[in-house]
Design an enzyme around this catalytic site. Structure first.
Site, PDB file in Angstrom:
ATOM      1  N   ASN A 116       0.868  -1.182   0.000  1.00 16.54           N
ATOM      2  CA  ASN A 116       0.000   0.000   0.000  1.00 16.54           C
ATOM      3  C   ASN A 116       0.907   1.235   0.000  1.00 16.54           C
ATOM      4  O   ASN A 116       1.465   1.592   1.034  1.00 16.54           O
ATOM      5  CB  ASN A 116      -0.895  -0.034   1.251  1.00 16.54           C
TER       6      ASN A 116
ATOM      7  N   GLY B 238       2.230   2.239  10.840  1.00 22.83           N
ATOM      8  CA  GLY B 238       3.194   3.333  10.702  1.00 22.83           C
ATOM      9  C   GLY B 238       3.856   3.725  12.009  1.00 22.83           C
ATOM     10  O   GLY B 238       4.512   4.757  12.094  1.00 22.83           O
TER      11      GLY B 238
ATOM     12  N   HIS C 117      -9.726   1.212   4.754  1.00 20.27           N
ATOM     13  CA  HIS C 117      -8.456   1.445   5.430  1.00 20.27           C
ATOM     14  C   HIS C 117      -8.684   2.429   6.587  1.00 20.27           C
ATOM     15  O   HIS C 117      -9.447   3.385   6.456  1.00 20.27           O
ATOM     16  CB  HIS C 117      -7.408   1.984   4.453  1.00 20.27           C
TER      17      HIS C 117
ATOM     18  N   LYS D 242       0.127   4.261  -0.271  1.00 16.30           N
ATOM     19  CA  LYS D 242      -0.507   5.463   0.314  1.00 16.30           C
ATOM     20  C   LYS D 242      -0.224   6.667  -0.590  1.00 16.30           C
ATOM     21  O   LYS D 242      -0.171   6.515  -1.810  1.00 16.30           O
ATOM     22  CB  LYS D 242      -0.041   5.661   1.758  1.00 16.30           C
TER      23      LYS D 242
ATOM     24  N   GLU E  96      -7.020   4.792   7.727  1.00 13.70           N
ATOM     25  CA  GLU E  96      -6.743   6.210   7.436  1.00 13.70           C
ATOM     26  C   GLU E  96      -7.933   6.857   6.733  1.00 13.70           C
ATOM     27  O   GLU E  96      -8.272   8.008   6.993  1.00 13.70           O
ATOM     28  CB  GLU E  96      -5.451   6.326   6.608  1.00 13.70           C
TER      29      GLU E  96
ATOM     30  N   GLU F 119      -5.649  -4.850  10.400  1.00 13.22           N
ATOM     31  CA  GLU F 119      -4.603  -3.861  10.651  1.00 13.22           C
ATOM     32  C   GLU F 119      -4.905  -3.114  11.954  1.00 13.22           C
ATOM     33  O   GLU F 119      -5.678  -2.144  11.959  1.00 13.22           O
ATOM     34  CB  GLU F 119      -4.549  -2.847   9.511  1.00 13.22           C
TER      35      GLU F 119
ATOM     36  N   SER G 179       3.167  -2.117  10.451  1.00 11.83           N
ATOM     37  CA  SER G 179       4.608  -2.213  10.714  1.00 11.83           C
ATOM     38  C   SER G 179       5.175  -3.600  10.409  1.00 11.83           C
ATOM     39  O   SER G 179       6.092  -4.074  11.091  1.00 11.83           O
ATOM     40  CB  SER G 179       4.931  -1.790  12.147  1.00 11.83           C
TER      41      SER G 179
ATOM     42  N   GLY H  50       4.888   1.249   4.811  1.00 11.30           N
ATOM     43  CA  GLY H  50       6.243   1.800   4.682  1.00 11.30           C
ATOM     44  C   GLY H  50       7.226   0.884   3.973  1.00 11.30           C
ATOM     45  O   GLY H  50       7.988   1.324   3.100  1.00 11.30           O
TER      46      GLY H  50
HETATM   47  P1  PGA Z   1       2.627   0.255   7.705  1.00  5.05           P
HETATM   48  O1  PGA Z   1       1.190   0.487   7.043  1.00  5.05           O
HETATM   49  O2  PGA Z   1       3.171  -1.036   7.148  1.00  5.05           O
HETATM   50  O3  PGA Z   1       3.434   1.431   7.288  1.00  5.05           O
HETATM   51  O4  PGA Z   1       2.416   0.176   9.184  1.00  5.05           O
HETATM   52  C1  PGA Z   1       0.319  -0.578   6.795  1.00  5.05           C
HETATM   53  C2  PGA Z   1      -0.976  -0.078   6.191  1.00  5.05           C
HETATM   54  O5  PGA Z   1      -1.471   0.969   6.621  1.00  5.05           O
HETATM   55  O6  PGA Z   1      -1.537  -0.697   5.270  1.00  5.05           O
END
Ligand code: PGA
Length: 256
Positions: free
Chosen positions: A9, A175, A97, A11, A99, A169, A215, A237
């Site tokens: 992803n 993140g 998601h 983002k 976010e 998640e 993460s 990330g």
């Molecule tokens: P992250 O994000 O691996 O940076 O924690 C995962 C996601 O939001 O899909």
């Protein structure tokens, strides 16, 4: 046997040039994939055309959008519909998601409309769920995630449910560098599968891929993917760096 998937992803990251270079680098070093081990790039809308083009010759590599609008077309300035995505060669769409739930006020009722629009347009859905930290700290995470699943997915019939991939998640792990332990991930994935089994029966529940996100890195993917109900990952990330993403793909292939 259900599919294992590593989905990156991106983002709101990467220019077109950077995205093209990242995909080229990953494809060049990609290990052998197959029906059981697949890779998805969830790129920003602007990138979809080039990522679809560049992955077309790679079987078992697909492209996802990170969102879609629930209407087919119309006066929705700035929006992209599921109809437009499937026309562009996109195969999956992320829905729900955390976010988007947080920053775009997407509630379970809206997610139902988006899921229906995606399925109607032959897209597959990666449905994201997961609890905030205060829910985890209060120990009620199973009920919280169960509610998200019931309110967003349980209107689907069995034929539609087989086109859903679930991504668990935990919000406190996204993140933050703080990953769920392998045990926490496995416990929740097992719970999600039980919830799906109660509604859709064991065959559909056992055929549904459930990805872990939050993460996840090459250094912890082996441990996380060892869980019997963990079928790969949704990666933020670490999906932006070819070697990190490839390390996670290796962990998926080596798992189980
Ligand atoms: P992250 O994000 O691996 O940076 O924690 C995962 C996601 O939001 O899909």
């Amino acid at each position: 046997m259900r599919k294992k998937i590593v989905a990156g992803n991106w983002k709101m990251n990467l220019t077109i040039g950077e995205g093209n270079a990242l995909v080229a680098d990953i494809l060049q070093k990609l290990p052998q994939l197959n029906e059981q081990n697949q890779v998805v790039f969830a790129a920003p809308y602007l990138h979809l055309h080039s990522v679809v083009r560049d992955t077309q010759a790679s079987p078992f590599v697909s492209v996802a959008a990170q969102n879609c609008h629930h209407e087919k077309s119309g006066a929705y300035t700035g929006e992209i519909s599921a109809f437009m995505l499937q026309d562009a060669g996109v195969k999956y769409v992320l829905i729900g998601h955390s976010e988007r739930r947080a920053y775009n006020q997407e509630d379970n009722a809206l997610l139902v409309k988006k899921i229906d629009a995606a399925l109607c347009n032959n897209l597959q859905v990666i449905f994201c769920c997961g609890e905030p930290l205060e829910i985890r700290d209060s120990g009620t995470q199973n009920a919280y995630v169960e509610q998200q699943i019931k309110e967003s997915l349980f209107h689907l019939d069995a034929a539609a449910m087989v086109r859903i991939t679930v991504a668990y998640e935990p919000i406190w792990a996204i993140g933050t560098g703080r990953t769920a332990t392998a045990e926490q991930a496995q416990d929740m994935h097992q719970h999600i599968r039980q919830v799906l089994a109660q509604q859709y029966g064991a065959t559909i529940a056992n055929g549904t891929s459930i990805l872990y996100g939050g993460s996840c890195k090459a250094s912890n993917a082996v441990e996380l993917f060892a869980g019997a109900d963990v079928d790969g990952g949704l990666i933020g990330g670490a999906a932006l760096i070819a070697s990190d993403f490839l390390g996670i793909i290796d962990a998926m292939i080596a798992s189980k």
